[in-house]
Design a protein around this motif. Structure first.
Motif, PDB file in Angstrom:
ATOM      1  N   TYR A 108      13.691  25.234 -21.479  1.00 31.10           N
ATOM      2  CA  TYR A 108      14.149  25.935 -20.277  1.00 31.10           C
ATOM      3  C   TYR A 108      13.223  25.656 -19.094  1.00 31.10           C
ATOM      4  O   TYR A 108      13.690  25.412 -17.970  1.00 31.10           O
ATOM      5  CB  TYR A 108      14.229  27.438 -20.532  1.00 31.10           C
ATOM      6  CG  TYR A 108      14.474  28.224 -19.266  1.00 31.10           C
ATOM      7  CD1 TYR A 108      15.702  28.170 -18.615  1.00 31.10           C
ATOM      8  CD2 TYR A 108      13.456  28.995 -18.699  1.00 31.10           C
ATOM      9  CE1 TYR A 108      15.923  28.871 -17.439  1.00 31.10           C
ATOM     10  CE2 TYR A 108      13.668  29.697 -17.522  1.00 31.10           C
ATOM     11  CZ  TYR A 108      14.899  29.631 -16.896  1.00 31.10           C
ATOM     12  OH  TYR A 108      15.107  30.322 -15.724  1.00 31.10           O
ATOM     13  N   ASP A 109      11.919  25.695 -19.343  1.00 32.20           N
ATOM     14  CA  ASP A 109      10.957  25.420 -18.270  1.00 32.20           C
ATOM     15  C   ASP A 109      11.169  24.021 -17.700  1.00 32.20           C
ATOM     16  O   ASP A 109      11.081  23.806 -16.485  1.00 32.20           O
ATOM     17  CB  ASP A 109       9.523  25.556 -18.796  1.00 32.20           C
ATOM     18  CG  ASP A 109       9.150  26.996 -19.103  1.00 32.20           C
ATOM     19  OD1 ASP A 109       9.863  27.909 -18.636  1.00 32.20           O
ATOM     20  OD2 ASP A 109       8.151  27.205 -19.829  1.00 32.20           O
ATOM     21  N   GLU A 110      11.453  23.079 -18.590  1.00 31.61           N
ATOM     22  CA  GLU A 110      11.693  21.700 -18.154  1.00 31.61           C
ATOM     23  C   GLU A 110      12.928  21.620 -17.260  1.00 31.61           C
ATOM     24  O   GLU A 110      12.903  20.990 -16.190  1.00 31.61           O
ATOM     25  CB  GLU A 110      11.871  20.803 -19.379  1.00 31.61           C
ATOM     26  CG  GLU A 110      12.147  19.345 -19.039  1.00 31.61           C
ATOM     27  CD  GLU A 110      12.393  18.494 -20.271  1.00 31.61           C
ATOM     28  OE1 GLU A 110      12.839  17.343 -20.115  1.00 31.61           O
ATOM     29  OE2 GLU A 110      12.146  18.980 -21.392  1.00 31.61           O
ATOM     30  N   GLU A 111      14.016  22.262 -17.696  1.00 28.66           N
ATOM     31  CA  GLU A 111      15.255  22.240 -16.920  1.00 28.66           C
ATOM     32  C   GLU A 111      15.086  23.003 -15.599  1.00 28.66           C
ATOM     33  O   GLU A 111      15.588  22.578 -14.550  1.00 28.66           O
ATOM     34  CB  GLU A 111      16.403  22.852 -17.729  1.00 28.66           C
ATOM     35  CG  GLU A 111      16.786  22.081 -18.979  1.00 28.66           C
ATOM     36  CD  GLU A 111      17.404  20.725 -18.670  1.00 28.66           C
ATOM     37  OE1 GLU A 111      17.701  20.439 -17.490  1.00 28.66           O
ATOM     38  OE2 GLU A 111      17.582  19.929 -19.606  1.00 28.66           O
ATOM     39  N   TYR A 112      14.366  24.119 -15.655  1.00 27.47           N
ATOM     40  CA  TYR A 112      14.153  24.930 -14.455  1.00 27.47           C
ATOM     41  C   TYR A 112      13.349  24.148 -13.411  1.00 27.47           C
ATOM     42  O   TYR A 112      13.697  24.131 -12.224  1.00 27.47           O
ATOM     43  CB  TYR A 112      13.426  26.221 -14.825  1.00 27.47           C
ATOM     44  CG  TYR A 112      13.090  27.096 -13.640  1.00 27.47           C
ATOM     45  CD1 TYR A 112      14.055  27.934 -13.076  1.00 27.47           C
ATOM     46  CD2 TYR A 112      11.813  27.080 -13.079  1.00 27.47           C
ATOM     47  CE1 TYR A 112      13.749  28.734 -11.984  1.00 27.47           C
ATOM     48  CE2 TYR A 112      11.507  27.872 -11.985  1.00 27.47           C
ATOM     49  CZ  TYR A 112      12.474  28.698 -11.444  1.00 27.47           C
ATOM     50  OH  TYR A 112      12.164  29.481 -10.356  1.00 27.47           O
ATOM     51  N   ASN A 113      12.272  23.506 -13.860  1.00 27.88           N
ATOM     52  CA  ASN A 113      11.441  22.728 -12.936  1.00 27.88           C
ATOM     53  C   ASN A 113      12.206  21.527 -12.375  1.00 27.88           C
ATOM     54  O   ASN A 113      12.035  21.167 -11.201  1.00 27.88           O
ATOM     55  CB  ASN A 113      10.166  22.262 -13.643  1.00 27.88           C
ATOM     56  CG  ASN A 113       9.216  23.410 -13.934  1.00 27.88           C
ATOM     57  OD1 ASN A 113       9.188  24.406 -13.203  1.00 27.88           O
ATOM     58  ND2 ASN A 113       8.442  23.295 -15.005  1.00 27.88           N
ATOM     59  N   ALA A 114      13.039  20.924 -13.223  1.00 28.23           N
ATOM     60  CA  ALA A 114      13.860  19.806 -12.753  1.00 28.23           C
ATOM     61  C   ALA A 114      14.835  20.282 -11.683  1.00 28.23           C
ATOM     62  O   ALA A 114      15.082  19.589 -10.687  1.00 28.23           O
ATOM     63  CB  ALA A 114      14.616  19.179 -13.924  1.00 28.23           C
ATOM     64  N   HIS A 115      15.371  21.487 -11.883  1.00 24.86           N
ATOM     65  CA  HIS A 115      16.318  22.029 -10.906  1.00 24.86           C
ATOM     66  C   HIS A 115      15.617  22.372  -9.592  1.00 24.86           C
ATOM     67  O   HIS A 115      16.180  22.156  -8.507  1.00 24.86           O
ATOM     68  CB  HIS A 115      17.000  23.276 -11.469  1.00 24.86           C
ATOM     69  CG  HIS A 115      18.201  23.697 -10.680  1.00 24.86           C
ATOM     70  ND1 HIS A 115      19.378  22.979 -10.682  1.00 24.86           N
ATOM     71  CD2 HIS A 115      18.403  24.744  -9.831  1.00 24.86           C
ATOM     72  CE1 HIS A 115      20.253  23.570  -9.889  1.00 24.86           C
ATOM     73  NE2 HIS A 115      19.685  24.638  -9.362  1.00 24.86           N
ATOM     74  N   LYS A 116      14.410  22.884  -9.686  1.00 28.00           N
ATOM     75  CA  LYS A 116      13.638  23.176  -8.472  1.00 28.00           C
ATOM     76  C   LYS A 116      13.385  21.896  -7.680  1.00 28.00           C
ATOM     77  O   LYS A 116      13.434  21.900  -6.449  1.00 28.00           O
ATOM     78  CB  LYS A 116      12.306  23.839  -8.838  1.00 28.00           C
ATOM     79  CG  LYS A 116      12.432  25.219  -9.444  1.00 28.00           C
ATOM     80  CD  LYS A 116      12.926  26.248  -8.442  1.00 28.00           C
ATOM     81  CE  LYS A 116      11.885  26.589  -7.415  1.00 28.00           C
ATOM     82  NZ  LYS A 116      12.329  27.672  -6.502  1.00 28.00           N
ATOM     83  N   GLU A 117      13.131  20.805  -8.376  1.00 27.05           N
ATOM     84  CA  GLU A 117      12.918  19.522  -7.705  1.00 27.05           C
ATOM     85  C   GLU A 117      14.206  19.034  -7.045  1.00 27.05           C
ATOM     86  O   GLU A 117      14.183  18.511  -5.925  1.00 27.05           O
ATOM     87  CB  GLU A 117      12.414  18.485  -8.709  1.00 27.05           C
ATOM     88  CG  GLU A 117      12.279  17.070  -8.162  1.00 27.05           C
ATOM     89  CD  GLU A 117      11.315  16.943  -6.998  1.00 27.05           C
ATOM     90  OE1 GLU A 117      11.404  15.940  -6.263  1.00 27.05           O
ATOM     91  OE2 GLU A 117      10.466  17.844  -6.808  1.00 27.05           O
ATOM     92  N   ARG A 136      14.650  20.952  -3.940  1.00 25.10           N
ATOM     93  CA  ARG A 136      13.755  20.447  -2.896  1.00 25.10           C
ATOM     94  C   ARG A 136      14.323  19.180  -2.261  1.00 25.10           C
ATOM     95  O   ARG A 136      14.316  19.024  -1.034  1.00 25.10           O
ATOM     96  CB  ARG A 136      12.370  20.162  -3.486  1.00 25.10           C
ATOM     97  CG  ARG A 136      11.327  19.750  -2.441  1.00 25.10           C
ATOM     98  CD  ARG A 136      10.118  19.109  -3.080  1.00 25.10           C
ATOM     99  NE  ARG A 136      10.443  17.836  -3.709  1.00 25.10           N
ATOM    100  CZ  ARG A 136      10.614  16.702  -3.026  1.00 25.10           C
ATOM    101  NH1 ARG A 136      10.515  16.684  -1.705  1.00 25.10           N
ATOM    102  NH2 ARG A 136      10.904  15.582  -3.662  1.00 25.10           N
TER     103      ARG A 136
END
Length: 230
Positions: A134-143, A146
């Motif tokens: 989830y953290d991986e997908e969440y950070n990818a989505h934040k990018e 951006r």
């Protein structure tokens, strides 16, 4: 006699061409009008000439250098395309984020309801793995968010400058119109009443567009912004 007349005629034509070239220099007219507005503290006129007007504390100025005029294809259609692509990538990635969050929440519920030590140990490991996913997908989505924000702001800024040159508040389909943008960079030295000098790079642009029917939209030369030169 005829040769002399032709020679004189040639000189007259040359003088006219030289005068036309000098009088058509956009930087001269723009800067003269802008600094006149500065001296009069006429913010309205400055805002009508520059996308990012700067109220310089200048008693006088002089042109230090002028770059050659550059003529290139407009970039707004490409920037608009990049914005749309970035938005699609961001929207398409909502599903994987939601799925990862749902799987994590379900595993956490199972862990809370586990009755044996073995089951809890296995579920704890599963939760850790799903949390990492989830953290991986969440950070990818934040990018992706951006990147979309960056693309959106770039397209909006270019549209603002384009419309400013065309002298209109809005123009349907302007983001799809093809054409050219002419640009110049002028280095000026502005002097205050106290005698202090500061240099600025003045960025000038002019847009010329055509719609799908071939109707021309001829923009005016504008000041985009003043950039301090160290």
């Amino acid at each position: 006699m005829k040769i002399k007349s032709l020679w004189l005629f040639g000189l007259v034509i040359m003088a006219i061409l030289i005068y036309s070239a000098c009088s058509s220099a956009p930087e001269k007219t723009l800067l003269e009008k802008y600094f006149h507005a500065v001296s009069m503290k006429d913010n309205q006129t400055m805002a009508a000439m520059a996308v990012e007007p700067l109220a310089l504390e200048a008693a006088s100025y002089q042109v230090v250098s002028i770059s050659p005029e550059q003529v290139e294809p407009v970039t707004l259609p490409e920037l608009n395309k990049k914005e749309a692509e970035a938005k699609k990538k961001m929207d398409d990635h909502v599903g994987p984020v939601v799925e990862a969050k749902d799987a994590l929440d379900l595993a956490k519920d199972d862990l809370d309801n586990a009755r044996t030590a073995g089951a809890r140990a296995a579920l704890k490991k599963k939760v850790e793995q799903l949390q990492a996913k989830y953290d991986e997908e969440y950070n990818a989505h934040k990018e992706l968010q951006r990147q979309y924000t960056e693309a959106k702001e770039a397209a909006a800024k270019e549209e603002e400058i384009t419309l400013f040159s065309l002298g209109v508040k809005s123009l349907p389909m302007v983001r799809e119109m093809q054409g050219t943008v002419s640009s110049k960079e002028v280095i000026i030295s502005a002097k205050t009443k106290a005698g202090a000098e500061k240099k600025y790079k003045v960025i000038l642009r002019r847009y010329v567009l055509k719609d799908e029917a071939g109707k021309p939209y001829n923009g005016r030369w504008i000041i985009v912004k003043f950039v301090p030169v160290s």
